[in-house]
Design an enzyme around this catalytic site. Sequence first.
Site, PDB file in Angstrom:
ATOM      1  N   ASP A 145      16.229 113.053   9.098  1.00 58.32           N
ATOM      2  CA  ASP A 145      16.232 111.712   8.495  1.00 58.32           C
ATOM      3  C   ASP A 145      16.534 111.869   7.005  1.00 58.32           C
ATOM      4  O   ASP A 145      16.020 112.782   6.358  1.00 58.32           O
ATOM      5  CB  ASP A 145      14.841 111.074   8.688  1.00 58.32           C
ATOM      6  CG  ASP A 145      14.866 109.566   8.530  1.00 58.32           C
ATOM      7  OD1 ASP A 145      14.523 108.868   9.510  1.00 58.32           O
ATOM      8  OD2 ASP A 145      15.210 109.068   7.431  1.00 58.32           O
ATOM      9  N   TYR A 160      28.175  95.689   9.741  1.00 61.71           N
ATOM     10  CA  TYR A 160      27.125  96.434  10.458  1.00 61.71           C
ATOM     11  C   TYR A 160      27.454  96.466  11.962  1.00 61.71           C
ATOM     12  O   TYR A 160      27.506  97.543  12.576  1.00 61.71           O
ATOM     13  CB  TYR A 160      25.753  95.784  10.226  1.00 61.71           C
ATOM     14  CG  TYR A 160      24.725  96.243  11.216  1.00 61.71           C
ATOM     15  CD1 TYR A 160      24.305  97.568  11.233  1.00 61.71           C
ATOM     16  CD2 TYR A 160      24.205  95.373  12.177  1.00 61.71           C
ATOM     17  CE1 TYR A 160      23.387  98.002  12.173  1.00 61.71           C
ATOM     18  CE2 TYR A 160      23.291  95.808  13.115  1.00 61.71           C
ATOM     19  CZ  TYR A 160      22.884  97.121  13.110  1.00 61.71           C
ATOM     20  OH  TYR A 160      21.986  97.561  14.047  1.00 61.71           O
ATOM     21  N   ASN A 172      16.136  92.012  19.809  1.00 59.79           N
ATOM     22  CA  ASN A 172      15.302  92.051  18.595  1.00 59.79           C
ATOM     23  C   ASN A 172      14.071  92.940  18.762  1.00 59.79           C
ATOM     24  O   ASN A 172      13.077  92.513  19.377  1.00 59.79           O
ATOM     25  CB  ASN A 172      14.907  90.628  18.199  1.00 59.79           C
ATOM     26  CG  ASN A 172      16.080  89.874  17.614  1.00 59.79           C
ATOM     27  OD1 ASN A 172      17.120  89.709  18.258  1.00 59.79           O
ATOM     28  ND2 ASN A 172      15.942  89.436  16.380  1.00 59.79           N
TER      29      ASN A 172
HETATM   30  N1  UDP Z   1      14.652  84.204  10.238  1.00 63.16           N
HETATM   31  C1  UDP Z   1      14.105  83.176   9.486  1.00 63.16           C
HETATM   32  N2  UDP Z   1      13.435  83.512   8.339  1.00 63.16           N
HETATM   33  C2  UDP Z   1      13.266  84.789   7.919  1.00 63.16           C
HETATM   34  C3  UDP Z   1      13.818  85.841   8.697  1.00 63.16           C
HETATM   35  C4  UDP Z   1      14.504  85.503   9.855  1.00 63.16           C
HETATM   36  O1  UDP Z   1      14.248  82.003   9.818  1.00 63.16           O
HETATM   37  O2  UDP Z   1      12.655  85.023   6.864  1.00 63.16           O
HETATM   38  C5  UDP Z   1      15.371  83.876  11.489  1.00 63.16           C
HETATM   39  C6  UDP Z   1      16.797  84.375  11.494  1.00 63.16           C
HETATM   40  O3  UDP Z   1      17.656  83.400  10.944  1.00 63.16           O
HETATM   41  C7  UDP Z   1      17.039  84.608  12.973  1.00 63.16           C
HETATM   42  C8  UDP Z   1      15.671  84.980  13.523  1.00 63.16           C
HETATM   43  O4  UDP Z   1      14.719  84.548  12.546  1.00 63.16           O
HETATM   44  O5  UDP Z   1      17.437  83.423  13.602  1.00 63.16           O
HETATM   45  C9  UDP Z   1      15.511  86.466  13.721  1.00 63.16           C
HETATM   46  O6  UDP Z   1      15.932  87.118  12.567  1.00 63.16           O
HETATM   47  P1  UDP Z   1      15.719  88.655  12.324  1.00 63.16           P
HETATM   48  O7  UDP Z   1      16.215  88.970  10.960  1.00 63.16           O
HETATM   49  O8  UDP Z   1      14.308  89.025  12.636  1.00 63.16           O
HETATM   50  O9  UDP Z   1      16.608  89.364  13.435  1.00 63.16           O
HETATM   51  P2  UDP Z   1      18.192  89.233  13.774  1.00 63.16           P
HETATM   52  O10 UDP Z   1      18.263  88.279  14.919  1.00 63.16           O
HETATM   53  O11 UDP Z   1      18.898  88.784  12.562  1.00 63.16           O
HETATM   54  O12 UDP Z   1      18.548  90.620  14.184  1.00 63.16           O
END
Ligand code: UDP
Length: 351
Positions: A31, A159, A188
């Site tokens: 890592d 990404y 997720n």
């Molecule tokens: N999200 C949010 N507020 C935050 C972080 C995330 O509303 O502070 C929403 C984001 O727009 C997505 C969901 O939560 O719809 C999951 O986001 P996360 O970043 O956890 O995972 P991703 O789906 O982007 O991999």
Amino acid sequence: MRILVTGGAGYIGSHAVRALSRAGHQPVVLDNLVYGHDDIARQVLGVPLIEGQVGDRPLLDTVLQGNHPALQGTGLEGRPIEAVLHFAAYAYVGESVKDPARYYRNNLGDTLTLLEALVAPERGGNPIPIVFSSTCATYGVPQQVPITEDHPQAPINPYGRSKWMVEQLLHDFSYAYGLPCVIFRYFNAAGADPEGDLGEDHDPETHLIPRVLDVMSGREPYLQIFGDDYPTPDGTCIRDYIHVCDLADAHVLGLERLLRLRERQEETRSPLIYNLGNGTGYSVQQVIEAAKAVTGRGLLAHVARRREGDPAQLVASAERARQDLAWRPRYPDLATILEHAWAWHQHRHGV
Ligand code: UDP
């Protein structure tokens, strides 16, 4: 088995290291510690940790041969690595848009070096099997949910594209050199080891669940909800949250399947590809409500603008992993995922 875990000091990698140890394997972590935590690898997991870059070929060769000084006095000393779990990657979508070179260098360029090492002539035609961490971000905006593995892939940020490109490398290396490989596309990742001593600790933290918990524990003043005008029942985005220990278990199963295929001398000239999710979607609002119930705390939340590149809904079909690998998530319900995340959050941050 002796297994190299790249990115093993990170969130998902560290849980996989623990799952491997519990299944009787011998992991060693490589890592660069840019986002990983050496206290977790060294003290919590108790496995050898090598600080370095996956793209450092001389280092890789030393580790793959079991000749690195960090392996002295361990059961790995002088003995070649038998398989690789490759988690090491940068994974901030926004950062990848601003600085794509860094993402392609680290996620794609370094992985090419790793793959070259795995198929090198000194392996005598026996490439070292690899399990690769890919993502549902390789699908881009889904045409339908649940998403199956043959859904078209059209990633919408660097990404996602860097992960998609590695998938293409794996197809070609598998076909040309017989590299045995599994590709897991995570939805997720969430939760933490139920023992409470291992979990998510990103800096900066961008993920929904730890951010909700940050607000509930008073570490942050309020939560931003990124958009409430999506075409979903409550207007907020829907995601498929999968417990990190269930992801880790899938890696052990995927690896074991690869090795069984090799023992039976079944040629796999293309990667085995699996989605990993629960198949159930929860909206941002539903996550907030569930977290309130688990922690007994409230939170201040404001609706903010949509975050760029967020599809309205991402939900997996993980039927293939269930069937081929007999993978059964142990913690599929959101409340359990949140309970474990909360226990870890309190332990890590002392709140
Ligand atoms: N999200 C949010 N507020 C935050 C972080 C995330 O509303 O502070 C929403 C984001 O727009 C997505 C969901 O939560 O719809 C999951 O986001 P996360 O970043 O956890 O995972 P991703 O789906 O982007 O991999």
